[in-house]
Scaffold this motif. Structure first.
Motif, PDB file in Angstrom:
ATOM      1  N   SER A  80      33.293   7.715  19.322  1.00 21.15           N
ATOM      2  CA  SER A  80      34.583   7.269  19.842  1.00 21.15           C
ATOM      3  C   SER A  80      35.681   8.060  19.126  1.00 21.15           C
ATOM      4  N   GLY A  81      36.910   7.882  19.570  1.00 22.27           N
ATOM      5  CA  GLY A  81      38.028   8.622  18.990  1.00 22.27           C
ATOM      6  C   GLY A  81      38.787   7.832  17.943  1.00 22.27           C
ATOM      7  N   ARG A  82      39.596   8.562  17.187  1.00 22.01           N
ATOM      8  CA  ARG A  82      40.467   7.964  16.181  1.00 22.01           C
ATOM      9  C   ARG A  82      41.716   8.819  16.060  1.00 22.01           C
ATOM     10  N   THR A  83      42.877   8.174  16.119  1.00 20.42           N
ATOM     11  CA  THR A  83      44.150   8.877  16.062  1.00 20.42           C
ATOM     12  C   THR A  83      44.608   9.017  14.614  1.00 20.42           C
ATOM     13  N   ILE A  84      45.024  10.228  14.250  1.00 24.64           N
ATOM     14  CA  ILE A  84      45.513  10.530  12.903  1.00 24.64           C
ATOM     15  C   ILE A  84      46.947  10.020  12.763  1.00 24.64           C
ATOM     16  N   THR A  85      47.195   9.281  11.685  1.00 22.61           N
ATOM     17  CA  THR A  85      48.503   8.664  11.473  1.00 22.61           C
ATOM     18  C   THR A  85      49.169   9.192  10.204  1.00 22.61           C
ATOM     19  N   ASP A  86      50.459   8.868  10.065  1.00 21.24           N
ATOM     20  CA  ASP A  86      51.170   9.147   8.811  1.00 21.24           C
ATOM     21  C   ASP A  86      50.428   8.530   7.631  1.00 21.24           C
ATOM     22  N   TRP A  87      49.997   7.292   7.829  1.00 22.87           N
ATOM     23  CA  TRP A  87      49.309   6.580   6.759  1.00 22.87           C
ATOM     24  C   TRP A  87      48.078   7.350   6.291  1.00 22.87           C
ATOM     25  N   ASP A  88      47.315   7.915   7.221  1.00 22.33           N
ATOM     26  CA  ASP A  88      46.134   8.704   6.853  1.00 22.33           C
ATOM     27  C   ASP A  88      46.527   9.855   5.942  1.00 22.33           C
ATOM     28  N   VAL A  89      47.554  10.594   6.344  1.00 24.40           N
ATOM     29  CA  VAL A  89      47.960  11.792   5.603  1.00 24.40           C
ATOM     30  C   VAL A  89      48.509  11.417   4.227  1.00 24.40           C
ATOM     31  N   TYR A  90      49.390  10.431   4.149  1.00 26.65           N
ATOM     32  CA  TYR A  90      49.956  10.036   2.858  1.00 26.65           C
ATOM     33  C   TYR A  90      48.907   9.400   1.951  1.00 26.65           C
ATOM     34  N   SER A  91      47.996   8.641   2.510  1.00 26.01           N
ATOM     35  CA  SER A  91      46.929   8.056   1.700  1.00 26.01           C
ATOM     36  C   SER A  91      46.038   9.141   1.118  1.00 26.01           C
ATOM     37  N   ALA A  95      46.886  12.281   0.599  1.00 29.70           N
ATOM     38  CA  ALA A  95      47.681  13.010  -0.392  1.00 29.70           C
ATOM     39  C   ALA A  95      47.671  12.263  -1.722  1.00 29.70           C
ATOM     40  N   GLY A  96      47.851  10.952  -1.675  1.00 31.91           N
ATOM     41  CA  GLY A  96      47.850  10.169  -2.899  1.00 31.91           C
ATOM     42  C   GLY A  96      46.490  10.136  -3.570  1.00 31.91           C
ATOM     43  N   LEU A  97      45.446  10.018  -2.786  1.00 28.88           N
ATOM     44  CA  LEU A  97      44.093   9.960  -3.322  1.00 28.88           C
ATOM     45  C   LEU A  97      43.698  11.274  -3.988  1.00 28.88           C
ATOM     46  N   THR A  98      44.090  12.390  -3.386  1.00 23.35           N
ATOM     47  CA  THR A  98      43.660  13.700  -3.875  1.00 23.35           C
ATOM     48  C   THR A  98      44.708  14.425  -4.706  1.00 23.35           C
ATOM     49  N   ALA A  99      45.924  13.890  -4.769  1.00 21.86           N
ATOM     50  CA  ALA A  99      47.058  14.527  -5.459  1.00 21.86           C
ATOM     51  C   ALA A  99      47.463  15.843  -4.783  1.00 21.86           C
ATOM     52  N   ASP A 100      47.156  15.994  -3.510  1.00 22.29           N
ATOM     53  CA  ASP A 100      47.547  17.176  -2.737  1.00 22.29           C
ATOM     54  C   ASP A 100      48.815  16.842  -1.952  1.00 22.29           C
ATOM     55  N   TRP A 101      49.954  17.068  -2.592  1.00 28.14           N
ATOM     56  CA  TRP A 101      51.257  16.763  -1.999  1.00 28.14           C
ATOM     57  C   TRP A 101      51.919  18.019  -1.450  1.00 28.14           C
ATOM     58  N   ASN A 102      51.121  18.967  -0.998  1.00 29.45           N
ATOM     59  CA  ASN A 102      51.663  20.193  -0.405  1.00 29.45           C
ATOM     60  C   ASN A 102      52.652  19.807   0.697  1.00 29.45           C
ATOM     61  N   LYS A 151      55.704  24.216  12.510  1.00 26.03           N
ATOM     62  CA  LYS A 151      57.009  23.550  12.698  1.00 26.03           C
ATOM     63  C   LYS A 151      56.946  22.038  12.577  1.00 26.03           C
ATOM     64  N   THR A 152      55.829  21.520  12.118  1.00 25.01           N
ATOM     65  CA  THR A 152      55.661  20.094  11.862  1.00 25.01           C
ATOM     66  C   THR A 152      54.550  19.934  10.839  1.00 25.01           C
ATOM     67  N   ARG A 153      54.436  18.734  10.284  1.00 21.75           N
ATOM     68  CA  ARG A 153      53.381  18.479   9.306  1.00 21.75           C
ATOM     69  C   ARG A 153      52.011  18.504   9.973  1.00 21.75           C
ATOM     70  N   ILE A 154      51.018  18.936   9.214  1.00 24.42           N
ATOM     71  CA  ILE A 154      49.631  18.906   9.690  1.00 24.42           C
ATOM     72  C   ILE A 154      48.787  18.113   8.700  1.00 24.42           C
ATOM     73  N   ALA A 155      47.683  17.586   9.178  1.00 23.20           N
ATOM     74  CA  ALA A 155      46.751  16.859   8.317  1.00 23.20           C
ATOM     75  C   ALA A 155      46.011  17.841   7.416  1.00 23.20           C
ATOM     76  N   HIS A 156      45.620  17.370   6.259  1.00 18.34           N
ATOM     77  CA  HIS A 156      44.814  18.170   5.326  1.00 18.34           C
ATOM     78  C   HIS A 156      43.485  18.533   6.000  1.00 18.34           C
ATOM     79  N   GLY A 157      43.027  19.755   5.815  1.00 18.08           N
ATOM     80  CA  GLY A 157      41.722  20.146   6.363  1.00 18.08           C
ATOM     81  C   GLY A 157      40.586  19.276   5.863  1.00 18.08           C
ATOM     82  N   PRO A 158      40.512  19.011   4.542  1.00 11.25           N
ATOM     83  CA  PRO A 158      39.444  18.127   4.070  1.00 11.25           C
ATOM     84  C   PRO A 158      39.541  16.709   4.651  1.00 11.25           C
ATOM     85  N   LEU A 159      40.753  16.239   4.931  1.00 19.16           N
ATOM     86  CA  LEU A 159      40.914  14.921   5.549  1.00 19.16           C
ATOM     87  C   LEU A 159      40.269  14.907   6.929  1.00 19.16           C
TER      88      LEU A 159
END
Length: 150
Positions: free
Chosen positions: A18-29, A31-38, A54-62
């Motif tokens: 099934s699918g899952r939509t990537i959210t702000d919460w996913d990206v910020y969580s 970043a906080g977990l991995t200390a990757d605040w690029n 021209k917009t934020r992207i999700a971390h590749g490892p995420l």
């Protein structure tokens, strides 16, 4: 779904999650977990000025681990996996934007017995977005229980 055991996998078998939509919460969580605040991931204004996207992207490892998480939702590995043996040939050919919806597609590439008689299943995984674009692909192997061990 219920667990699938070593003998139940055949080369060429395909499964889609099934699918899952990537959210702000996913990206910020992440970043906080991995200390990757690029700023590529967490600073929209910086991205507008400096990023080719021209917009934020999700971390590749995420996106990689979310693809793995989607696979577990199939239920096929619940109680039948002895060990996750690793990832090979990991590539991230396209960015994932916040709001993209991802799904994982698996294909059985190989089934074999280990030197100790354990079942090994190797999968090809493609994580795709809502536009059917591959955003992550890799191979993974699991050591699987045989039906007699269930």
């Amino acid at each position: 779904m219920q667990a699938k055991y070593f003998e139940e996998y055949q080369i060429g078998d395909r499964f889609v999650t099934s699918g899952r939509t990537i959210t702000d919460w996913d990206v910020y969580s992440f970043a906080g977990l991995t200390a990757d605040w690029n700023p590529l991931h967490v600073d929209e204004e910086w991205c507008k000025k400096h990023s080719q996207f021209k917009t934020r992207i999700a971390h590749g490892p995420l996106t990689t681990v979310l693809g793995l998480g989607l696979i577990t939702r199939l239920g096929y590995f619940d109680g039948s996996v002895i060990a996750f043996l690793g990832i090979d040939k990991l590539r991230i050919p396209a960015p994932v934007m916040i709001g993209d919806t991802l799904r994982s597609e698996l294909e059985v590439m190989e089934t074999k017995l280990s030197s100790k008689g354990q079942g090994i299943v190797r999968f090809k995984i493609e994580v795709k977005n809502q536009r059917d674009q591959v955003v992550v692909h890799f191979e993974m192997a699991n050591m699987m229980k045989k039906m007699a061990e269930a």
